[in-house]
Scaffold this motif. Structure first.
Motif, PDB file in Angstrom:
ATOM      1  N   PRO A   2      23.215  43.355   4.832  1.00 35.30           N
ATOM      2  CA  PRO A   2      24.223  42.620   4.080  1.00 35.30           C
ATOM      3  C   PRO A   2      25.464  43.451   3.838  1.00 35.30           C
ATOM      4  O   PRO A   2      25.401  44.661   3.657  1.00 35.30           O
ATOM      5  N   LEU A   3      26.590  42.762   3.826  1.00 32.83           N
ATOM      6  CA  LEU A   3      27.882  43.413   3.631  1.00 32.83           C
ATOM      7  C   LEU A   3      28.620  42.719   2.503  1.00 32.83           C
ATOM      8  O   LEU A   3      28.828  41.513   2.560  1.00 32.83           O
ATOM      9  N   TYR A   4      29.020  43.477   1.487  1.00 37.84           N
ATOM     10  CA  TYR A   4      29.767  42.868   0.381  1.00 37.84           C
ATOM     11  C   TYR A   4      31.230  42.739   0.788  1.00 37.84           C
ATOM     12  O   TYR A   4      31.858  43.695   1.244  1.00 37.84           O
ATOM     13  N   ASN A   5      31.784  41.547   0.596  1.00 33.12           N
ATOM     14  CA  ASN A   5      33.163  41.252   0.956  1.00 33.12           C
ATOM     15  C   ASN A   5      33.962  40.959  -0.310  1.00 33.12           C
ATOM     16  O   ASN A   5      33.770  39.923  -0.935  1.00 33.12           O
ATOM     17  N   PRO A   6      34.872  41.838  -0.718  1.00 33.68           N
ATOM     18  CA  PRO A   6      35.594  41.636  -1.975  1.00 33.68           C
ATOM     19  C   PRO A   6      36.882  40.832  -1.849  1.00 33.68           C
ATOM     20  O   PRO A   6      37.613  40.702  -2.821  1.00 33.68           O
ATOM     21  N   ARG A   7      37.186  40.306  -0.687  1.00 38.20           N
ATOM     22  CA  ARG A   7      38.452  39.598  -0.506  1.00 38.20           C
ATOM     23  C   ARG A   7      38.596  38.434  -1.480  1.00 38.20           C
ATOM     24  O   ARG A   7      37.681  37.656  -1.679  1.00 38.20           O
ATOM     25  N   LEU A 168      28.726  53.303  -5.422  1.00 40.87           N
ATOM     26  CA  LEU A 168      28.650  54.039  -4.166  1.00 40.87           C
ATOM     27  C   LEU A 168      29.538  55.272  -4.262  1.00 40.87           C
ATOM     28  O   LEU A 168      30.674  55.179  -4.721  1.00 40.87           O
ATOM     29  N   LEU A 169      29.014  56.390  -3.793  1.00 37.73           N
ATOM     30  CA  LEU A 169      29.768  57.648  -3.813  1.00 37.73           C
ATOM     31  C   LEU A 169      30.123  58.075  -2.396  1.00 37.73           C
ATOM     32  O   LEU A 169      29.254  58.086  -1.514  1.00 37.73           O
ATOM     33  N   ASP A 238      26.475  47.952   1.951  1.00 36.68           N
ATOM     34  CA  ASP A 238      27.727  48.317   2.603  1.00 36.68           C
ATOM     35  C   ASP A 238      28.824  47.435   2.027  1.00 36.68           C
ATOM     36  O   ASP A 238      28.549  46.366   1.470  1.00 36.68           O
ATOM     37  N   VAL A 239      30.075  47.882   2.169  1.00 35.92           N
ATOM     38  CA  VAL A 239      31.212  47.153   1.609  1.00 35.92           C
ATOM     39  C   VAL A 239      32.331  47.062   2.634  1.00 35.92           C
ATOM     40  O   VAL A 239      32.615  48.029   3.340  1.00 35.92           O
ATOM     41  N   LEU A 240      32.951  45.905   2.720  1.00 27.93           N
ATOM     42  CA  LEU A 240      34.108  45.724   3.588  1.00 27.93           C
ATOM     43  C   LEU A 240      35.343  46.293   2.901  1.00 27.93           C
ATOM     44  O   LEU A 240      35.713  45.864   1.808  1.00 27.93           O
ATOM     45  N   LEU A 241      35.988  47.272   3.533  1.00 23.70           N
ATOM     46  CA  LEU A 241      37.186  47.899   2.977  1.00 23.70           C
ATOM     47  C   LEU A 241      38.463  47.342   3.585  1.00 23.70           C
ATOM     48  O   LEU A 241      39.521  47.393   2.965  1.00 23.70           O
ATOM     49  N   PRO A 303      26.006  51.484  -2.396  1.00 22.03           N
ATOM     50  CA  PRO A 303      25.785  52.814  -1.846  1.00 22.03           C
ATOM     51  C   PRO A 303      25.086  52.811  -0.491  1.00 22.03           C
ATOM     52  O   PRO A 303      24.250  51.986  -0.232  1.00 22.03           O
ATOM     53  N   ILE A 304      25.404  53.790   0.360  1.00 20.39           N
ATOM     54  CA  ILE A 304      24.848  53.838   1.703  1.00 20.39           C
ATOM     55  C   ILE A 304      23.655  54.774   1.804  1.00 20.39           C
ATOM     56  O   ILE A 304      22.682  54.454   2.427  1.00 20.39           O
TER      57      ILE A 304
END
Length: 605
Positions: A2-7, A168-169, A238-241, A303-304
Motif C-alpha cells: 500500500p502507498l499513502y497518497n496525500p494529494r 517515518l524517519l 510507503d508515501v507518495l512524495l 515508515p519503511i
C-alpha cells in the motif's frame, strides 16, 4: 504494498534551518552553519513544485530559538490532517553517557554536570512525541546531521503501534557519526541530493527516494567511512512524495485516490532494507566539530524500515528508460470522473482546484495570503459562469503545468498557458493536454538592459558592450539568454542553439529578470509578462517579436472533453468581461483571438 497518497489533503510542511547560533564552541556549540541557508530555500522550492503542498502550506523558519521552535512545531501539528512534513537543519549532539539525539536551536549551549545539560536543544524523543499527537495521517522525519541515525532508537521505543506506523524517519547518516562540514558551498550534501531528486518531474515515493539517496550520496564522514542515509518505518508502508505521469491503463483512478492508498508499490522501486533488532548504540562523548542536523516530518507518510543497517549495501537505483515518455491517451472513464467532479463543485460538495502561475506581477501573484492579477480575475469570471461554488487557487510552476493537470493536482489551469502543437500532442516528460479558448494573445518578445547613458531606446548592454537590438537576429552569438522552463520561448530556442548557445533555464520569471543586469543579457517570453516586469527606463523590450503570437488557453487534462465543452460555453458567454480585463493589456491593437480550440478542437494550431 500500500502507498499513502496525500494529494488534495490538508498537508503542512515546517522547514527549520538553524544556520546562526548565539553561542560558540566554548559553550558547546561548534559554530555557525552558513550552508544551511541553501537547504531552506532549496527544499521549500522543491516541495512547492512537488504538487503535494500549496505555498501557504509551507512554513520556513530561519534559526529560531528553542521556544519559537516549539511554538512552530505545535502549530504545524495542529493544522495538518493529511501529510505533515517537518524539516530541521542544524547541529545535532549526544550526551556523554546517553544515546538521545538533541537538535540544537539558535540559543542552544551545553552545561556540563547540570540537570539540564542541553538548554536550547530539543530532544528527538520529545519531538517525535509532539508529532505523534498530530491528527496528520502520516508524518515523515528527515534528519541530515551528525548522529542522525541515533534517532532510529527513539522511534523504535515509541509507545503505541499507531504512532510508530504514522511516523517515518529518513536520516542522512548512520548512528554515532559526525558529518563533514563543507566550506563555501550552498546547502549540505544530503539535502542537495534530496532536493535534486524531489525536483525531477517523475513519480517519487519515500521508498524510492531512500534507495536513490543511498546510491548517489558520495561523501565521507569524519570517521572516514562512507556516509549512508538511514531509514526507520514499518516494512509495509510507503508515501507518495511526488506524482508522475498517470498510467496508460484504465485500471483504477488515473488521478490518484486523494488522501488514501494508491495501489501496490511499483516493481521498479527498491525493496525495504531488513529490520535490525538488538542494535548496539555506542556511548560517545560530545565533540566540538562542525556538524548539522536535518529533521523533516511529513504527516501521511508511513515508515519503511526500522533500525540502522551499516551492513546493508546501498539499494540499486531504478534503471531509467531511454525511450521518450509516452503521453497518456484520452480516457472515457477519466472524462466521466472529471465531469462528475465539476458537477459536485457546482453543487458545492467538492472543491474545484484551479492551477495558476506564481510570481507574475499584474497577472498572477500571491501577496498577503490573497491571489490577484488579470489572470486571477479572468479565472474568477469563468468559475462564476460555470456556477462553481467552492474553489481554490494552487500555484504551479511553468514546467509543471501539464504534469499537474494529468496527475490530478489541479482540475484546470489559467495562467499565460500558450497553445501549441507540442503541448497538445505531448513531449517526453510533458504529457499532452487540451485547451479551451483561446481567450487572449500576445507577442513573444525580448527584454534587455538599456545601455546606461544612451539616448537610443534600442541600445542594449550585452557582455558589457553597446549593441543595437530591435529583434532576435540583432543579438550577438555570445549573449547570455534566460528562459523559463516549460515556456514557449524555451521551445523556440531549442531550434536556435547553434547560433545562441548560451541559454540558461530558470523556474520562475523573476529569477530571469532579477539577473538581467548581472547574470543575463536578455530574457525571452511573452510581451504581456515582460511589460509587468519593466523597471522605469532601466530595461526595454525590443521592437520585433521573435516568433508567432502566443495565444492563451485554459489547460485541461487530456481526457476532460466534457469539462472542456462546459468551459467553452463559459468563455463565449463572458466575452464582455474578458474584453474589460484584457483590453488594457492589449492596448490600441487589442483584438481577441478566434476560439479555435472550442470551434475546431482537432486543429494543431
Amino acid at each position: 504494498m500500500p502507498l499513502y497518497n496525500p494529494r488534495g489533503q490538508e498537508n503542512r510542511a515546517l522547514i527549520v534551518g538553524v544556520s546562526e547560533y548565539d553561542h560558540r564552541p566554548s559553550d558547546g556549540v561548534p559554530g555557525n552553519l552558513p550552508n544551511i541557508q541553501g537547504n531552506r530555500t532549496g527544499l521549500k522550492n522543491a516541495l512547492r513544485r512537488s504538487l503535494m503542498f500549496d505555498e501557504e502550506q509551507i512554513t520556513v523558519r530561519s534559526s529560531p530559538t528553542h521556544d519559537d521552535f516549539w511554538e512552530d512545531l505545535r502549530q504545524a501539528t495542529q493544522e495538518a490532517t493529511g501529510l505533515l512534513l517537518f524539516y530541521f537543519a542544524g547541529h545535532g549532539i549526544l550526551p556523554v553517557e546517553g544515546k538521545e539525539l538533541f537538535l540544537q536551536m539558535r540559543n542552544a549551549r551545553v552545561v556540563p554536570g547540570g540537570n539540564n545539560a542541553f538548554p536550547g536543544a530539543a530532544a528527538i524523543t520529545h519531538v517525535l512525541h509532539q508529532l505523534a499527537n498530530s491528527e496528520a495521517e502520516r508524518i515523515v522525519v528527515i534528519l541530515d546531521c551528525c548522529y542522525a541515525g541515533n534517532a532510529a532508537r527513539a522511534w523504535q521505543e515509541m509507545e503505541g503501534p499507531h504512532n510508530k506506523r504514522k511516523i517515518l524517519l529518513l536520516m542522512s547518516v548512520q548512528s554515532n557519526r559526525l558529518i563533514t562540514a563543507e566550506e563555501n558551498v550552498e546547502g549540505t550534501p544530503f539535502t542537495r541530493e534530496l532536493v535534486r531528486l524531489l525536483e525531477r518531474p517523475k513519480r517519487l515515493t519515500l521508498r524510492t527516494l531512500y534507495g536513490e539517496l543511498r546510491e548517489c550520496l558520495q561523501i565521507l564522514t569524519v570517521a572516514g567511512d562512507w556516509q549512508e542515509p538511514q531509514g526507520a518505518w514499518e516494512p509495509d508502508e510507503d508515501v507518495l512524495l511526488r506524482p508522475g505521469l498517470p498510467p496508460q491503463t484504465t485500471d483504477g483512478d488515473a488521478g490518484g485516490n486523494h488522501g488514501g492508498r494508491d495501489g501496490d508499490e511499483r516493481k521498479d522501486q527498491p525493496p525495504p532494507p531488513p529490520s535490525h533488532r538488538g542494535i548496539v548504540f555506542m556511548s560517545i562523548a560530545f565533540m566540538s566539530i562542525a556538524c548539522f542536523t536535518l529533521l523533516a516530518a511529513t504527516g501521511g507518510i508511513p515508515p519503511i524500515w526500522n533500525g540502522t543497517h551499516k551492513d546493508v549495501p546501498p539499494s540499486p537505483r531504478p534503471t531509467a528508460s531511454s525511450s521518450p515518455t509516452p503521453s497518456p491517451a484520452p480516457n472515457d472513464d477519466d472524462d466521466r470522473k472529471s465531469f462528475a467532479r465539476l458537477k459536485a463543485a457546482q453543487a458545492g460538495t467538492e472543491v474545484w482546484r484551479v492551477g495558476v502561475k506564481v510570481g507574475q506581477p499584474g497577472l498572477s501573484q500571491r501577496e498577503g495570503g490573497k491571489w490577484s492579477g488579470k489572470e486571477i480575475d479572468y479565472a474568477k469570471v469563468i468559475l462564476h459562469a460555470l456556477g462553481i461554488k467552492k474553489f481554490y487557487f494552487k500555484g504551479v510552476d511553468t514546467s509543471m503545468r501539464a504534469m499537474a493537470l494529468n496527475s490530478g493536482g489541479v482540475d484546470m489551469f489559467v495562467g499565460t498557458y500558450g497553445i501549441s502543437p507540442d503541448r497538445k500532442l505531448g513531449t517526453p516528460g510533458n504529457p499532452a493536454v487540451i485547451f479551451a479558448g483561446p481567450y487572449f494573445k500576445t507577442e513573444q518578445k525580448i527584454m534587455l538592459e538599456h545601455y546606461p547613458g544612451s539616448k537610443n531606446s534600442n541600445e542594449a548592454r550585452i557582455r558589457g558592450k553597446r549593441e543595437l537590438v530591435r529583434g532576435i537576429y540583432d543579438i550577438p552569438n555570445n549573449a547570455r539568454l534566460c528562459v523559463v522552463k516549460g515556456s514557449s520561448a524555451e521551445e523556440y530556442l531549442q531550434h536556435d542553439k547553434a547560433r545562441l548557445p548560451y541559454i540558461e533555464h530558470r523556474t520562475d520569471y523573476d529569477l530571469c529578470i532579477n539577473g538581467l543586469d548581472s547574470t543575463f543579457d536578455a530574457v525571452l517570453t511573452d510581451e504581456v509578462i515582460l511589460q509587468n516586469f519593466k523597471k522605469g527606463g532601466k530595461y526595454f523590450i525590443a521592437d520585433y517579436p521573435f516568433t508567432d503570437p502566443e495565444e492563451y488557453g485554459i489547460g485541461l487534462n487530456v481526457s476532460d472533453t466534457k469539462v472542456k465543452s462546459e468551459i467553452c460555453k463559459a468563455i463565449k458567454a463572458t466575452e464582455a468581461e474578458r474584453d474589460a480585463i484584457y483590453k488594457p493589456l492589449g492596448g490600441k491593437g487589442y483584438s481577441p483571438p478566434d476560439m479555435d480550440e472550442c470551434d475546431n478542437p482537432d486543429s494543431l494550431k
